[in-house]
Design a protein around this motif. Sequence first.
Motif, PDB file in Angstrom:
ATOM      1  N   GLY A  70       0.959  -1.174  -0.144  1.00 58.35           N
ATOM      2  CA  GLY A  70       0.277   0.103  -0.363  1.00 58.35           C
ATOM      3  C   GLY A  70       0.448   1.806  -0.054  1.00 58.35           C
ATOM      4  N   TYR A  71       1.906   1.048   0.446  1.00 56.90           N
ATOM      5  CA  TYR A  71       2.846   2.589   0.818  1.00 56.90           C
ATOM      6  C   TYR A  71       3.113   3.121  -1.307  1.00 56.90           C
ATOM      7  CZ  TYR A  71       7.694   5.410   1.117  1.00 56.90           C
ATOM      8  OH  TYR A  71       7.919   5.906   0.835  1.00 56.90           O
ATOM      9  N   PRO A  72       2.630   4.627  -1.048  1.00 61.66           N
ATOM     10  CA  PRO A  72       2.961   5.116  -0.199  1.00 61.66           C
ATOM     11  C   PRO A  72       1.944   5.875   0.190  1.00 61.66           C
ATOM     12  CG  PRO A  72       3.387   6.584  -2.290  1.00 61.66           C
ATOM     13  CD  PRO A  72       2.690   4.882  -2.457  1.00 61.66           C
ATOM     14  N   ASP A  73       0.809   5.332  -0.023  1.00 63.30           N
ATOM     15  CA  ASP A  73      -0.822   6.137   0.457  1.00 63.30           C
ATOM     16  C   ASP A  73      -0.938   5.041   1.538  1.00 63.30           C
ATOM     17  OD1 ASP A  73      -1.190   6.900  -1.505  1.00 63.30           O
ATOM     18  OD2 ASP A  73      -1.814   5.211  -3.019  1.00 63.30           O
ATOM     19  N   HIS A  74      -1.894   5.017   1.868  1.00 63.38           N
ATOM     20  CA  HIS A  74      -2.091   3.387   3.001  1.00 63.38           C
ATOM     21  C   HIS A  74      -1.468   2.646   3.251  1.00 63.38           C
ATOM     22  CE1 HIS A  74      -5.109   7.002   4.219  1.00 63.38           C
ATOM     23  NE2 HIS A  74      -5.390   6.634   3.123  1.00 63.38           N
ATOM     24  N   TYR A  75      -1.003   1.835   4.468  1.00 59.89           N
ATOM     25  CA  TYR A  75      -0.438   1.265   3.982  1.00 59.89           C
ATOM     26  C   TYR A  75      -0.306   0.284   5.415  1.00 59.89           C
ATOM     27  CZ  TYR A  75       3.201   4.057   6.917  1.00 59.89           C
ATOM     28  OH  TYR A  75       3.636   5.324   7.638  1.00 59.89           O
ATOM     29  N   ARG A  76      -0.318  -0.776   6.115  1.00 62.67           N
ATOM     30  CA  ARG A  76      -0.355  -1.509   7.220  1.00 62.67           C
ATOM     31  C   ARG A  76       0.678  -2.115   7.650  1.00 62.67           C
ATOM     32  NH1 ARG A  76      -3.287  -7.950   5.891  1.00 62.67           N
ATOM     33  NH2 ARG A  76      -0.521  -8.561   6.553  1.00 62.67           N
ATOM     34  N   THR A  77       0.368  -1.596   9.017  1.00 69.71           N
ATOM     35  CA  THR A  77       1.562  -1.900  10.037  1.00 69.71           C
ATOM     36  C   THR A  77       1.355  -2.766  11.122  1.00 69.71           C
ATOM     37  OG1 THR A  77       0.778  -0.323  11.837  1.00 69.71           O
ATOM     38  CG2 THR A  77       2.519   0.517  10.385  1.00 69.71           C
ATOM     39  N   GLY A  78       2.318  -3.141  11.604  1.00 70.58           N
ATOM     40  CA  GLY A  78       2.409  -4.959  13.231  1.00 70.58           C
ATOM     41  C   GLY A  78       2.026  -6.281  12.087  1.00 70.58           C
ATOM     42  N   ASP A  79       2.890  -5.911  10.821  1.00 75.13           N
ATOM     43  CA  ASP A  79       2.819  -7.262   9.934  1.00 75.13           C
ATOM     44  C   ASP A  79       4.617  -8.208  11.244  1.00 75.13           C
ATOM     45  OD1 ASP A  79       0.983  -8.726   8.663  1.00 75.13           O
ATOM     46  OD2 ASP A  79       1.545  -6.682   7.319  1.00 75.13           O
ATOM     47  N   PRO A  80       4.992  -9.792  11.072  1.00 80.03           N
ATOM     48  CA  PRO A  80       5.680  -9.802  11.620  1.00 80.03           C
ATOM     49  C   PRO A  80       6.397 -10.104  10.114  1.00 80.03           C
ATOM     50  CG  PRO A  80       4.477 -11.404  12.606  1.00 80.03           C
ATOM     51  CD  PRO A  80       3.135 -10.623  11.949  1.00 80.03           C
ATOM     52  N   ILE A  81       7.929  -9.920  10.235  1.00 77.79           N
ATOM     53  CA  ILE A  81       9.153  -9.657   9.293  1.00 77.79           C
ATOM     54  C   ILE A  81       9.557 -11.241   9.629  1.00 77.79           C
ATOM     55  CG2 ILE A  81      10.992  -8.763   8.239  1.00 77.79           C
ATOM     56  CD1 ILE A  81       9.858  -6.145   9.638  1.00 77.79           C
ATOM     57  N   ARG A  82       9.865 -12.052   9.387  1.00 79.38           N
ATOM     58  CA  ARG A  82      10.479 -12.852   9.233  1.00 79.38           C
ATOM     59  C   ARG A  82      12.153 -13.208   7.941  1.00 79.38           C
ATOM     60  NH1 ARG A  82       5.534 -15.055  11.275  1.00 79.38           N
ATOM     61  NH2 ARG A  82       4.369 -15.135   9.776  1.00 79.38           N
ATOM     62  N   GLY A  83      12.701 -14.419   8.671  1.00 81.15           N
ATOM     63  CA  GLY A  83      13.876 -14.409   7.400  1.00 81.15           C
ATOM     64  C   GLY A  83      15.015 -13.669   7.968  1.00 81.15           C
ATOM     65  N   LEU A  84      14.919 -12.497   9.233  1.00 80.66           N
ATOM     66  CA  LEU A  84      16.050 -11.281   9.141  1.00 80.66           C
ATOM     67  C   LEU A  84      17.217 -12.256   9.726  1.00 80.66           C
ATOM     68  CD1 LEU A  84      14.013  -8.590  11.251  1.00 80.66           C
ATOM     69  CD2 LEU A  84      15.353  -8.213   8.238  1.00 80.66           C
ATOM     70  N   GLU A  85      17.085 -13.326  10.995  1.00 76.27           N
ATOM     71  CA  GLU A  85      18.419 -14.201  10.704  1.00 76.27           C
ATOM     72  C   GLU A  85      18.903 -14.760   9.892  1.00 76.27           C
ATOM     73  OE1 GLU A  85      15.332 -14.355  12.205  1.00 76.27           O
ATOM     74  OE2 GLU A  85      15.792 -13.022  14.731  1.00 76.27           O
ATOM     75  N   ALA A  86      18.613 -15.220   8.976  1.00 76.29           N
ATOM     76  CA  ALA A  86      18.617 -15.589   7.961  1.00 76.29           C
ATOM     77  C   ALA A  86      19.687 -14.356   6.649  1.00 76.29           C
ATOM     78  CB  ALA A  86      17.177 -16.262   6.645  1.00 76.29           C
ATOM     79  N   ALA A  87      18.971 -13.741   6.850  1.00 70.47           N
ATOM     80  CA  ALA A  87      19.234 -12.432   6.225  1.00 70.47           C
ATOM     81  C   ALA A  87      20.870 -11.960   6.615  1.00 70.47           C
ATOM     82  CB  ALA A  87      19.043 -11.936   6.231  1.00 70.47           C
ATOM     83  N   ASP A  88      20.812 -11.667   8.571  1.00 71.03           N
ATOM     84  CA  ASP A  88      22.156 -12.215   9.048  1.00 71.03           C
ATOM     85  C   ASP A  88      23.314 -12.741   8.278  1.00 71.03           C
ATOM     86  OD1 ASP A  88      21.284  -9.361   9.995  1.00 71.03           O
ATOM     87  OD2 ASP A  88      20.628 -10.587  12.088  1.00 71.03           O
ATOM     88  N   ALA A  89      22.937 -13.646   7.898  1.00 70.33           N
ATOM     89  CA  ALA A  89      24.327 -15.203   7.521  1.00 70.33           C
ATOM     90  C   ALA A  89      24.778 -14.218   6.334  1.00 70.33           C
ATOM     91  CB  ALA A  89      23.416 -16.151   8.102  1.00 70.33           C
ATOM     92  N   LEU A  90      24.190 -13.940   5.793  1.00 70.71           N
ATOM     93  CA  LEU A  90      24.305 -13.740   3.907  1.00 70.71           C
ATOM     94  C   LEU A  90      25.547 -12.408   4.795  1.00 70.71           C
ATOM     95  CD1 LEU A  90      20.995 -13.887   2.588  1.00 70.71           C
ATOM     96  CD2 LEU A  90      23.125 -15.431   2.279  1.00 70.71           C
ATOM     97  N   PRO A  91      26.274 -12.386   2.921  1.00 70.72           N
ATOM     98  CA  PRO A  91      27.290 -10.704   3.465  1.00 70.72           C
ATOM     99  C   PRO A  91      25.900 -10.139   2.968  1.00 70.72           C
ATOM    100  CG  PRO A  91      27.297 -12.517   1.252  1.00 70.72           C
ATOM    101  CD  PRO A  91      26.473 -13.034   1.852  1.00 70.72           C
ATOM    102  N   GLY A  92      26.639  -8.628   3.357  1.00 68.15           N
ATOM    103  CA  GLY A  92      25.981  -7.114   2.663  1.00 68.15           C
ATOM    104  C   GLY A  92      24.864  -7.350   4.653  1.00 68.15           C
ATOM    105  N   LYS A  93      24.049  -6.812   4.287  1.00 68.25           N
ATOM    106  CA  LYS A  93      23.521  -5.286   5.444  1.00 68.25           C
ATOM    107  C   LYS A  93      22.302  -5.097   4.705  1.00 68.25           C
ATOM    108  CE  LYS A  93      23.865  -3.427   9.691  1.00 68.25           C
ATOM    109  NZ  LYS A  93      23.982  -4.284  11.152  1.00 68.25           N
ATOM    110  N   VAL A  94      21.426  -5.354   6.629  1.00 74.10           N
ATOM    111  CA  VAL A  94      20.075  -5.159   6.435  1.00 74.10           C
ATOM    112  C   VAL A  94      19.554  -3.693   6.972  1.00 74.10           C
ATOM    113  CG1 VAL A  94      17.270  -5.440   6.334  1.00 74.10           C
ATOM    114  CG2 VAL A  94      19.156  -7.301   5.553  1.00 74.10           C
ATOM    115  N   PHE A  95      19.629  -2.665   6.317  1.00 72.71           N
ATOM    116  CA  PHE A  95      19.013  -1.860   7.772  1.00 72.71           C
ATOM    117  C   PHE A  95      17.509  -1.462   7.913  1.00 72.71           C
ATOM    118  CE2 PHE A  95      23.494  -0.060   5.152  1.00 72.71           C
ATOM    119  CZ  PHE A  95      23.583  -0.715   6.972  1.00 72.71           C
ATOM    120  N   HIS A  96      17.691  -1.465   9.107  1.00 73.92           N
ATOM    121  CA  HIS A  96      15.604  -1.082   9.312  1.00 73.92           C
ATOM    122  C   HIS A  96      15.408   0.647   9.327  1.00 73.92           C
ATOM    123  CE1 HIS A  96      14.795  -5.047  11.462  1.00 73.92           C
ATOM    124  NE2 HIS A  96      16.549  -4.928  11.414  1.00 73.92           N
TER     125      HIS A  96
END
Length: 435
Positions: free
Chosen positions: A339-365
């Motif tokens: 929905g972004y940039p209009d009305h968007y949902r919040t409160g959804d659980p994000i999955r896979g951040l740990e898996a991403a941590d193990a990969l090269p590169g960087k996830v900024f929140h």
Amino acid sequence: MKVLIVGGGGREHALAWKCAQCARVERVFVAPGNAGTAREPKVLNVDIAAGDIEGLLRFAGRERVELTIVGPEAPLVAGIADRFAQEGRACFGPTRAAARLEGSKAYTKAFLQRHGIPTAGYAAFTAADFDPEFVRAQRLPVVVKADGLAAGKGVVICETHETALDAAQRMLSGCFGTAGNTVVIEEFLRGEEVSFIVVAAGEQVVPLATSQDHKRRDDGDKGPNTGGMGAYSPAPIVTPALHARIMAEVIEPALRGLVLDGTPYLGFLYAGLMIAADGTPNVLEFNCRLGDPETQPILMRLESDLVSLCGAAVRGCLDRVELSWDARAALGVVMAAGGYPDHYRTGDPIRGLEAADALPGKVFHAGTRPVGSQVLTAGGRVLCAVGLGDSLAAARREAYELVHAIHWDGAQYRNDIGDRALAGPGIRMIKGDSP
Ligand code: AMP
């Protein structure tokens, strides 16, 4: 030493992450921060809003913070740097008077004209002197802008005189509050947009690595305008010759002009430029802070110490600073809520951040919130996954591997970040078809 970062988006996560790498820094506070800053070593979130200037000042005093770096524009335009200076606290960011370069488009257009800096022709009106005939006499398309901060929504590119008149009237009658008390009617410029960011202290200046972002939401630079859906550094369009022109025709005269006007600049200065077919760097806007998401790939490439850089600017000895950059390219892909940039949902659980941590590169929140062991979406732009590589193509592969590891309901992102740069060097026309 202790450092305070003001803000809670992706830019601030990158600033906090980079400051925490400095060996002299024992603690980085982020007010209010996000789930990403909450997980960074040496970094602690503080529950103070970015706009609560007095609260931030009290906190900085209590914790003996030696350097405060302000991320977003609103506290700068509201005078946070002036208040910190009054109390003798080092704050990296422009004063309220200098931040008017972002806070008022009418002021900035007059400033640009006064100091001979290239920009589109314009006129500014209030409700009392608005002249519909001036608008009707403009070539189409014509650009209508609210003078003040309007959360990125105050610019309308109008294909007809009627829509331009309608946009101007809506702004003047208060659809953006006081931000629309004055409107700027501006000539439409063609060319390619470039972001150019420097660290400035008076007339001393150190340019950051070049970067370019993607503002539209959808692939192919289509869909609504957003805060930015991805960015990369370096920007191949900024050749050494163009770099020299931007410094000589925009950055140096602007910093000199600010000194002459009695409002010397301290902080990150961001010039949004439209590069014309003949290479003229026309100023679309100034921002009095780093861009988001340009900051994330830029800081991934910065090898020098950010705390020393900002400290040198505060002390007025930027002329002794030379930055060193990772020769590799960095590319960031923004993951946004459905929905972004209009009305968007919040409160959804994000999955896979740990898996991403193990990969090269960087996830900024950016728009994230920690709740127990989970990370929930809490904003329109949620994450920015940044890859590094020997080429832009390699950086892009690394970034999309991160993106593909992460999931939540309704997540959206572009699949073509970096396409323009990968299509080859030189100036390509993306707005309109003739110079
Ligand atoms: P601004 O906030 O002034 O940078 O405007 C937001 C976006 O509108 C810019 O990034 C451009 O894509 C577009 N824009 C603003 N002014 C102009 C102009 N004079 N001609 C063409 N596009 C413009």
